[in-house]
Motif scaffolding. Structure first.
Motif, PDB file in Angstrom:
ATOM      1  N   GLY A  14       0.771  -1.317   0.114  1.00  0.00           N
ATOM      2  CA  GLY A  14       0.026  -0.052  -0.057  1.00  0.00           C
ATOM      3  C   GLY A  14       0.754   1.368  -0.117  1.00  0.00           C
ATOM      4  N   LEU A  15       2.075   1.225  -0.518  1.00  0.00           N
ATOM      5  CA  LEU A  15       3.095   2.290  -0.556  1.00  0.00           C
ATOM      6  C   LEU A  15       3.145   2.620  -1.961  1.00  0.00           C
ATOM      7  N   ILE A  16       3.895   3.910  -1.898  1.00  0.00           N
ATOM      8  CA  ILE A  16       4.327   4.545  -3.420  1.00  0.00           C
ATOM      9  C   ILE A  16       5.742   5.430  -2.881  1.00  0.00           C
ATOM     10  N   PRO A  17       6.684   5.061  -3.421  1.00  0.00           N
ATOM     11  CA  PRO A  17       7.649   5.819  -3.380  1.00  0.00           C
ATOM     12  C   PRO A  17       7.808   7.288  -3.715  1.00  0.00           C
ATOM     13  N   ALA A  18       8.144   8.148  -2.855  1.00  0.00           N
ATOM     14  CA  ALA A  18       8.025   9.703  -3.012  1.00  0.00           C
ATOM     15  C   ALA A  18       9.366  10.247  -2.833  1.00  0.00           C
ATOM     16  N   VAL A  19       9.824  10.734  -4.087  1.00  0.00           N
ATOM     17  CA  VAL A  19      11.144  11.819  -4.292  1.00  0.00           C
ATOM     18  C   VAL A  19      10.843  13.223  -3.926  1.00  0.00           C
ATOM     19  N   VAL A  20      11.464  13.613  -2.986  1.00  0.00           N
ATOM     20  CA  VAL A  20      11.457  14.987  -2.648  1.00  0.00           C
ATOM     21  C   VAL A  20      12.498  15.977  -3.247  1.00  0.00           C
ATOM     22  N   GLN A  21      12.058  16.895  -3.661  1.00  0.00           N
ATOM     23  CA  GLN A  21      13.074  17.714  -4.535  1.00  0.00           C
ATOM     24  C   GLN A  21      12.968  19.362  -4.185  1.00  0.00           C
ATOM     25  N   ASP A  22      13.758  20.001  -3.906  1.00  0.00           N
ATOM     26  CA  ASP A  22      13.755  21.322  -3.629  1.00  0.00           C
ATOM     27  C   ASP A  22      13.562  22.233  -5.047  1.00  0.00           C
ATOM     28  N   GLU A  23      12.311  22.994  -4.994  1.00  0.00           N
ATOM     29  CA  GLU A  23      11.429  23.414  -5.818  1.00  0.00           C
ATOM     30  C   GLU A  23      12.248  24.461  -6.504  1.00  0.00           C
ATOM     31  N   GLN A  24      13.364  25.059  -5.808  1.00  0.00           N
ATOM     32  CA  GLN A  24      13.871  26.033  -6.372  1.00  0.00           C
ATOM     33  C   GLN A  24      15.308  25.788  -7.165  1.00  0.00           C
ATOM     34  N   THR A  25      16.030  24.774  -6.408  1.00  0.00           N
ATOM     35  CA  THR A  25      17.291  24.470  -6.843  1.00  0.00           C
ATOM     36  C   THR A  25      17.364  23.265  -7.606  1.00  0.00           C
ATOM     37  N   GLY A  26      16.200  22.544  -7.575  1.00  0.00           N
ATOM     38  CA  GLY A  26      16.123  21.101  -8.410  1.00  0.00           C
ATOM     39  C   GLY A  26      16.801  20.230  -7.678  1.00  0.00           C
ATOM     40  N   LYS A  41      -3.006  13.620   3.442  1.00  0.00           N
ATOM     41  CA  LYS A  41      -2.533  14.826   4.581  1.00  0.00           C
ATOM     42  C   LYS A  41      -1.639  15.475   4.021  1.00  0.00           C
ATOM     43  N   THR A  42      -0.660  15.022   2.882  1.00  0.00           N
ATOM     44  CA  THR A  42       0.050  16.103   2.012  1.00  0.00           C
ATOM     45  C   THR A  42      -0.560  17.088   1.285  1.00  0.00           C
ATOM     46  N   ILE A  43      -1.634  16.734   0.773  1.00  0.00           N
ATOM     47  CA  ILE A  43      -2.130  17.506  -0.187  1.00  0.00           C
ATOM     48  C   ILE A  43      -3.380  18.357   0.920  1.00  0.00           C
ATOM     49  N   GLU A  44      -3.715  18.145   1.994  1.00  0.00           N
ATOM     50  CA  GLU A  44      -4.478  18.896   2.784  1.00  0.00           C
ATOM     51  C   GLU A  44      -3.698  19.778   3.556  1.00  0.00           C
ATOM     52  N   THR A  45      -2.602  19.606   4.134  1.00  0.00           N
ATOM     53  CA  THR A  45      -1.602  20.464   4.695  1.00  0.00           C
ATOM     54  C   THR A  45      -0.672  21.201   4.049  1.00  0.00           C
ATOM     55  N   GLU A  46      -0.353  20.654   2.863  1.00  0.00           N
ATOM     56  CA  GLU A  46       0.540  21.203   1.978  1.00  0.00           C
ATOM     57  C   GLU A  46       1.922  21.334   2.768  1.00  0.00           C
ATOM     58  N   GLU A  47       2.135  20.266   3.555  1.00  0.00           N
ATOM     59  CA  GLU A  47       3.425  19.885   4.151  1.00  0.00           C
ATOM     60  C   GLU A  47       3.680  18.308   3.749  1.00  0.00           C
ATOM     61  N   THR A  48       4.865  18.092   3.922  1.00  0.00           N
ATOM     62  CA  THR A  48       5.043  16.588   3.517  1.00  0.00           C
ATOM     63  C   THR A  48       4.816  15.394   4.763  1.00  0.00           C
ATOM     64  N   VAL A  71       5.026  22.266   0.589  1.00  0.00           N
ATOM     65  CA  VAL A  71       4.799  21.515  -0.852  1.00  0.00           C
ATOM     66  C   VAL A  71       4.259  22.643  -1.840  1.00  0.00           C
ATOM     67  N   ARG A  72       4.924  22.622  -2.772  1.00  0.00           N
ATOM     68  CA  ARG A  72       4.628  23.356  -4.027  1.00  0.00           C
ATOM     69  C   ARG A  72       3.945  22.509  -5.060  1.00  0.00           C
ATOM     70  N   GLN A  73       4.361  21.423  -5.336  1.00  0.00           N
ATOM     71  CA  GLN A  73       3.787  20.595  -6.417  1.00  0.00           C
ATOM     72  C   GLN A  73       4.031  19.244  -6.351  1.00  0.00           C
ATOM     73  N   LEU A  74       2.924  18.383  -6.700  1.00  0.00           N
ATOM     74  CA  LEU A  74       2.806  16.875  -6.679  1.00  0.00           C
ATOM     75  C   LEU A  74       2.999  16.317  -8.107  1.00  0.00           C
ATOM     76  N   LEU A  84       6.788  12.637  -7.590  1.00  0.00           N
ATOM     77  CA  LEU A  84       7.626  13.795  -7.238  1.00  0.00           C
ATOM     78  C   LEU A  84       7.282  14.621  -6.511  1.00  0.00           C
ATOM     79  N   VAL A  85       7.751  14.941  -5.309  1.00  0.00           N
ATOM     80  CA  VAL A  85       7.351  16.254  -4.432  1.00  0.00           C
ATOM     81  C   VAL A  85       8.016  17.328  -4.376  1.00  0.00           C
ATOM     82  N   GLN A  86       7.791  18.375  -4.979  1.00  0.00           N
ATOM     83  CA  GLN A  86       8.915  19.502  -5.049  1.00  0.00           C
ATOM     84  C   GLN A  86       8.155  20.358  -3.835  1.00  0.00           C
TER      85      GLN A  86
END
Length: 209
Positions: A14-26, A41-48, A71-74, A84-86
């Motif tokens: 029931g899991l999915i891998p999430a790559v977290v990336q700095d939205e500014q620097t890449g 919860k990530t979508i609701e709170t806009e935090e990871t 969180v800026r973009q999924l 991908l979580v920017q």
């Protein structure tokens, strides 16, 4: 921050891998896992939010350390089985204190993609912690008129370098101009994101095509 959770392909746990990336620097900051609830919860709170496979529970990045991630973009990949979580990081991503969990490098030279952001931080640090023999601190002491004068001088030298068709000279002068422009931005209270956003808006309006 729209994303169709129904289309996400979770593994047998029931899991999915999430790559977290700095939205500014890449820069890639970390790899973690989410279940459906963590995504919600990530979508609701806009935090990871992630799912800990060892503790078998949800966890909010930075809830204990304070190093939260806004969180800026999924984005889902083409197979919908990784995400991908920017983010805008509010501190180091790694528990070791490193900016990124991926700090062990080999085979290639260190990337220069973060250099502008690192320079901005150095300029800001020198503004807040001036030292006598620092050129940056000197510019802040002299104020905006001195910085504007230097930008005018560097702009002229960029023109001369271009007219001389000397790539090394032009590169050097452009670097000088960029540095003094960043100092001006710090004095004026502007951020690189402000300039990027202006360019995005122009592109959206079709300006500068």
């Amino acid at each position: 921050m729209s994303i169709e959770i129904e289309k996400m392909v979770f593994n047998e746990d029931g899991l999915i891998p999430a790559v977290v990336q700095d939205e500014q620097t890449g820069q890639v900051l970390m790899l973690a896992y989410m279940n459906k609830q963590a995504v919600e919860k990530t979508i609701e709170t806009e935090e990871t939010w992630f799912y800990s496979r060892s503790r078998q529970e949800l966890w909010n990045k930075g809830a204990t350390s304070g190093n939260r991630q806004q969180v800026r973009q999924l984005s889902l990949d083409c197979d919908h089985d990784s995400i991908l979580v920017q983010v805008t990081p509010r501190g180091p991503a790694c528990h070791t204190g490193e900016t990124s969990c991926f700090y062990n490098h080999s085979l290639a030279e260190e990337s220069n993609r973060k250099i502008v952001y690192e320079l901005v931080e150095e300029i800001r640090h020198r503004k807040e912690n001036p030292v006598e023999d620092s050129y940056t601190a000197y510019l802040f002491r002299e104020g905006i008129d001195k910085v504007l004068k230097k930008i005018g001088e560097e702009s002229s030298e960029v023109i001369i370098g271009a007219k001389n068709e000397d790539k090394q000279e032009l590169t050097s002068e452009l670097a000088d101009l960029a540095y003094h422009t960043l100092v001006l931005m710090e004095i004026a209270g502007l951020d690189i994101h402000d300039v990027k956003q202006e360019l995005v808006q122009r592109r959206t309006k079709g300006e500068g095509d």
